[in-house]
Every structure is written in structure tokens, then in C-alpha cells.
Design a protein around this motif. Sequence first.
Motif, PDB file in Angstrom:
ATOM      1  N   VAL A 263     -30.934  16.969 -53.316  1.00  0.00           N
ATOM      2  CA  VAL A 263     -32.191  16.684 -54.018  1.00  0.00           C
ATOM      3  C   VAL A 263     -33.298  16.664 -52.977  1.00  0.00           C
ATOM      4  CG1 VAL A 263     -33.522  14.915 -55.248  1.00  0.00           C
ATOM      5  CG2 VAL A 263     -31.166  15.417 -55.932  1.00  0.00           C
ATOM      6  N   ARG A 264     -34.391  17.341 -53.291  1.00  0.00           N
ATOM      7  CA  ARG A 264     -35.605  17.299 -52.476  1.00  0.00           C
ATOM      8  C   ARG A 264     -36.719  16.791 -53.379  1.00  0.00           C
ATOM      9  NH1 ARG A 264     -35.384  20.983 -47.638  1.00  0.00           N
ATOM     10  NH2 ARG A 264     -33.378  22.035 -47.744  1.00  0.00           N
TER      11      ARG A 264
ATOM     12  N   ALA B 283     -44.487  10.664 -51.103  1.00  0.00           N
ATOM     13  CA  ALA B 283     -43.188  10.801 -51.767  1.00  0.00           C
ATOM     14  C   ALA B 283     -42.897   9.558 -52.595  1.00  0.00           C
ATOM     15  CB  ALA B 283     -42.081  11.007 -50.730  1.00  0.00           C
ATOM     16  N   VAL B 284     -42.203   9.781 -53.693  1.00  0.00           N
ATOM     17  CA  VAL B 284     -41.705   8.724 -54.571  1.00  0.00           C
ATOM     18  C   VAL B 284     -40.201   8.939 -54.681  1.00  0.00           C
ATOM     19  CG1 VAL B 284     -41.719   7.844 -56.941  1.00  0.00           C
ATOM     20  CG2 VAL B 284     -43.879   8.472 -55.833  1.00  0.00           C
ATOM     21  N   ARG B 285     -39.478   7.834 -54.739  1.00  0.00           N
ATOM     22  CA  ARG B 285     -38.006   7.915 -54.761  1.00  0.00           C
ATOM     23  C   ARG B 285     -37.479   8.778 -55.900  1.00  0.00           C
ATOM     24  NH1 ARG B 285     -34.630   4.757 -51.618  1.00  0.00           N
ATOM     25  NH2 ARG B 285     -33.042   5.074 -53.208  1.00  0.00           N
ATOM     26  N   TYR B 286     -36.544   9.626 -55.543  1.00  0.00           N
ATOM     27  CA  TYR B 286     -35.913  10.525 -56.512  1.00  0.00           C
ATOM     28  C   TYR B 286     -35.082   9.762 -57.541  1.00  0.00           C
ATOM     29  CZ  TYR B 286     -31.513   9.647 -54.189  1.00  0.00           C
ATOM     30  OH  TYR B 286     -30.399   9.037 -53.695  1.00  0.00           O
ATOM     31  N   ASP B 287     -34.605   8.576 -57.161  1.00  0.00           N
ATOM     32  CA  ASP B 287     -33.725   7.797 -58.043  1.00  0.00           C
ATOM     33  C   ASP B 287     -34.414   6.551 -58.605  1.00  0.00           C
ATOM     34  OD1 ASP B 287     -33.874   6.381 -55.665  1.00  0.00           O
ATOM     35  OD2 ASP B 287     -31.705   6.082 -55.479  1.00  0.00           O
TER      36      ASP B 287
ATOM     37  N   TRP C 237     -30.667  13.549 -63.002  1.00  0.00           N
ATOM     38  CA  TRP C 237     -30.098  14.570 -62.112  1.00  0.00           C
ATOM     39  C   TRP C 237     -28.756  15.012 -62.688  1.00  0.00           C
ATOM     40  CZ3 TRP C 237     -33.825  16.226 -59.237  1.00  0.00           C
ATOM     41  CH2 TRP C 237     -34.831  15.354 -58.814  1.00  0.00           C
ATOM     42  N   PRO C 238     -28.547  16.299 -62.901  1.00  0.00           N
ATOM     43  CA  PRO C 238     -27.379  16.764 -63.649  1.00  0.00           C
ATOM     44  C   PRO C 238     -26.055  16.785 -62.890  1.00  0.00           C
ATOM     45  CG  PRO C 238     -28.801  18.598 -63.100  1.00  0.00           C
ATOM     46  CD  PRO C 238     -29.517  17.359 -62.664  1.00  0.00           C
ATOM     47  N   VAL C 239     -26.090  16.833 -61.563  1.00  0.00           N
ATOM     48  CA  VAL C 239     -24.852  16.802 -60.788  1.00  0.00           C
ATOM     49  C   VAL C 239     -24.956  15.653 -59.784  1.00  0.00           C
ATOM     50  CG1 VAL C 239     -24.408  19.278 -61.079  1.00  0.00           C
ATOM     51  CG2 VAL C 239     -25.632  18.500 -59.061  1.00  0.00           C
ATOM     52  N   PRO C 240     -23.831  15.157 -59.283  1.00  0.00           N
ATOM     53  CA  PRO C 240     -23.912  14.066 -58.299  1.00  0.00           C
ATOM     54  C   PRO C 240     -24.790  14.470 -57.114  1.00  0.00           C
ATOM     55  CG  PRO C 240     -21.648  14.370 -59.036  1.00  0.00           C
ATOM     56  CD  PRO C 240     -22.443  15.519 -59.604  1.00  0.00           C
ATOM     57  N   VAL C 241     -25.640  13.552 -56.687  1.00  0.00           N
ATOM     58  CA  VAL C 241     -26.531  13.810 -55.555  1.00  0.00           C
ATOM     59  C   VAL C 241     -25.688  13.794 -54.281  1.00  0.00           C
ATOM     60  CG1 VAL C 241     -28.521  12.965 -54.261  1.00  0.00           C
ATOM     61  CG2 VAL C 241     -28.502  12.832 -56.770  1.00  0.00           C
ATOM     62  N   SER C 242     -25.683  14.911 -53.559  1.00  0.00           N
ATOM     63  CA  SER C 242     -24.850  15.030 -52.362  1.00  0.00           C
ATOM     64  C   SER C 242     -25.609  14.653 -51.091  1.00  0.00           C
ATOM     65  CB  SER C 242     -24.296  16.450 -52.232  1.00  0.00           C
ATOM     66  OG  SER C 242     -25.353  17.379 -52.063  1.00  0.00           O
ATOM     67  N   LEU C 243     -26.927  14.870 -51.074  1.00  0.00           N
ATOM     68  CA  LEU C 243     -27.690  14.611 -49.858  1.00  0.00           C
ATOM     69  C   LEU C 243     -29.174  14.571 -50.170  1.00  0.00           C
ATOM     70  CD1 LEU C 243     -27.368  14.382 -46.708  1.00  0.00           C
ATOM     71  CD2 LEU C 243     -27.725  16.855 -46.627  1.00  0.00           C
TER      72      LEU C 243
ATOM     73  N   ARG D 292     -36.488  10.589 -45.364  1.00  0.00           N
ATOM     74  CA  ARG D 292     -37.810  10.351 -45.966  1.00  0.00           C
ATOM     75  C   ARG D 292     -37.704  10.109 -47.461  1.00  0.00           C
ATOM     76  NH1 ARG D 292     -41.806  15.004 -47.519  1.00  0.00           N
ATOM     77  NH2 ARG D 292     -43.410  13.792 -48.513  1.00  0.00           N
ATOM     78  N   ASP D 293     -36.920  10.931 -48.150  1.00  0.00           N
ATOM     79  CA  ASP D 293     -36.782  10.781 -49.602  1.00  0.00           C
ATOM     80  C   ASP D 293     -35.978   9.534 -49.969  1.00  0.00           C
ATOM     81  OD1 ASP D 293     -38.272  13.068 -49.874  1.00  0.00           O
ATOM     82  OD2 ASP D 293     -36.565  14.370 -50.318  1.00  0.00           O
ATOM     83  N   ALA D 294     -35.008   9.182 -49.140  1.00  0.00           N
ATOM     84  CA  ALA D 294     -34.186   7.989 -49.414  1.00  0.00           C
ATOM     85  C   ALA D 294     -34.987   6.698 -49.257  1.00  0.00           C
ATOM     86  CB  ALA D 294     -32.961   7.966 -48.503  1.00  0.00           C
TER      87      ALA D 294
END
Length: 191
Positions: free
Chosen positions: A58-59, A144-148, A156-162, A166-168
Motif C-alpha cells: 500500500v502506498r 500523508a494520512v494513515r492508510y489504515d 483494502w482488498p488483500v492483506p497489506v504486505s508492506l 512514512r505511511d505507517a
Amino acid sequence: MHVRSTPLPGVLLFAPSPHRDERGFFSRTAEARTLTEAGIDPAGFVQDSQSRSRQGVVRGLHGRTGAGEAKLVRCSHGALFDVVVDARPDSPTFGQSATFRLDDDNLASLYLPRGVLHGFQALTETADICYRIDAEHDPGEDIAVRYDDPELAIPWPVPVSLVSDRDATAASWREAVPYFRRHGRGFSRAR
């Protein structure tokens, strides 16, 4: 090429009509006339970029402060789950998101106006995204705002792998909202 509106004002989906035969396909990825008719200055794009991601990566969710930036994005290889969050405080859809599948089969391009956040997840082993951007990159304007973020609840349709560090560690939506409200005019204004 057909232009379709989306649930978020100003976010447009450009769907081409590829010519397919036994050799493969040919498709226009952008047409100056179509962009102009949609209210987009095709000569305004000053940078083209591309990134490649592995499945599950995820970016985002990324945006730009100051005058912001508009982008035309498409998936040139593989498949992406693309997310747009409206961060324009004066918009009737402020805080709402829209999701799209961009892939190398549908060949669609997505126009993102200034003042939205953008992110995506690679759905295939590798996926390439191409960007046409109307402003030169200034790292000091990145936001940036958190993806989660639980308030945004992006599916998110598949498990987030990485994700990047910065995004975390990005701000939550709740932390970012006062910033958007305080700087909204600059964040979302047109050049």
C-alpha cells in the motif's frame, strides 16, 4: 474515450476504447481534446512519473499542501486498488472516499483534482502506476494520512504486505482534519 463522473466532485474516470486483435491491443491513454472538454488543461502537466509495487503493498494516503497538485493516474502493468479521499473542507464530500480498480486490461485513467488524498494497493505480483502531475515535486509540501485509519475505513482488498515508514507513522484523519480546515483554501485552490 469516455469520461465518467465519480462520487467525488472533480474526480473523473477516463475509459478508453482499446483496439484489440490477435497481436494484443492499441489504446490511447490520454487525448488533449477529451481532457480539454473535461475542463483539464492537457498542457498543464509538467511531470510524468512511474512506480512499481509488489502484491499487497500500500502506498498512501498522500496529498500536497500549498497549492496542491492535480494528477492523472493509470495502471500500465498489473492491477491496482486505487483510493481517493476528499480532503477539501469546502467540498460536500469532505472526508468521503471512492475506490477504483485500475488495471492493464481496462486501461482507465483517473483524474485527481487538487485537494484530494491518493493511495493504492497492488493486487497483482507486480503493478506499475503512471502519474501525470501538474506541479513540480516539493518534498516540503508532502502530507500523508494513515492508510489504515479507522474513521476512513478503507477496504483494502488483500492483506497489506508492506508500507513505508512514512505511511505507517502518518497522521490520523482526525489529526489531519484541523490542518485541512485551517489551510483548506491553500490546500485545494487552483493555480
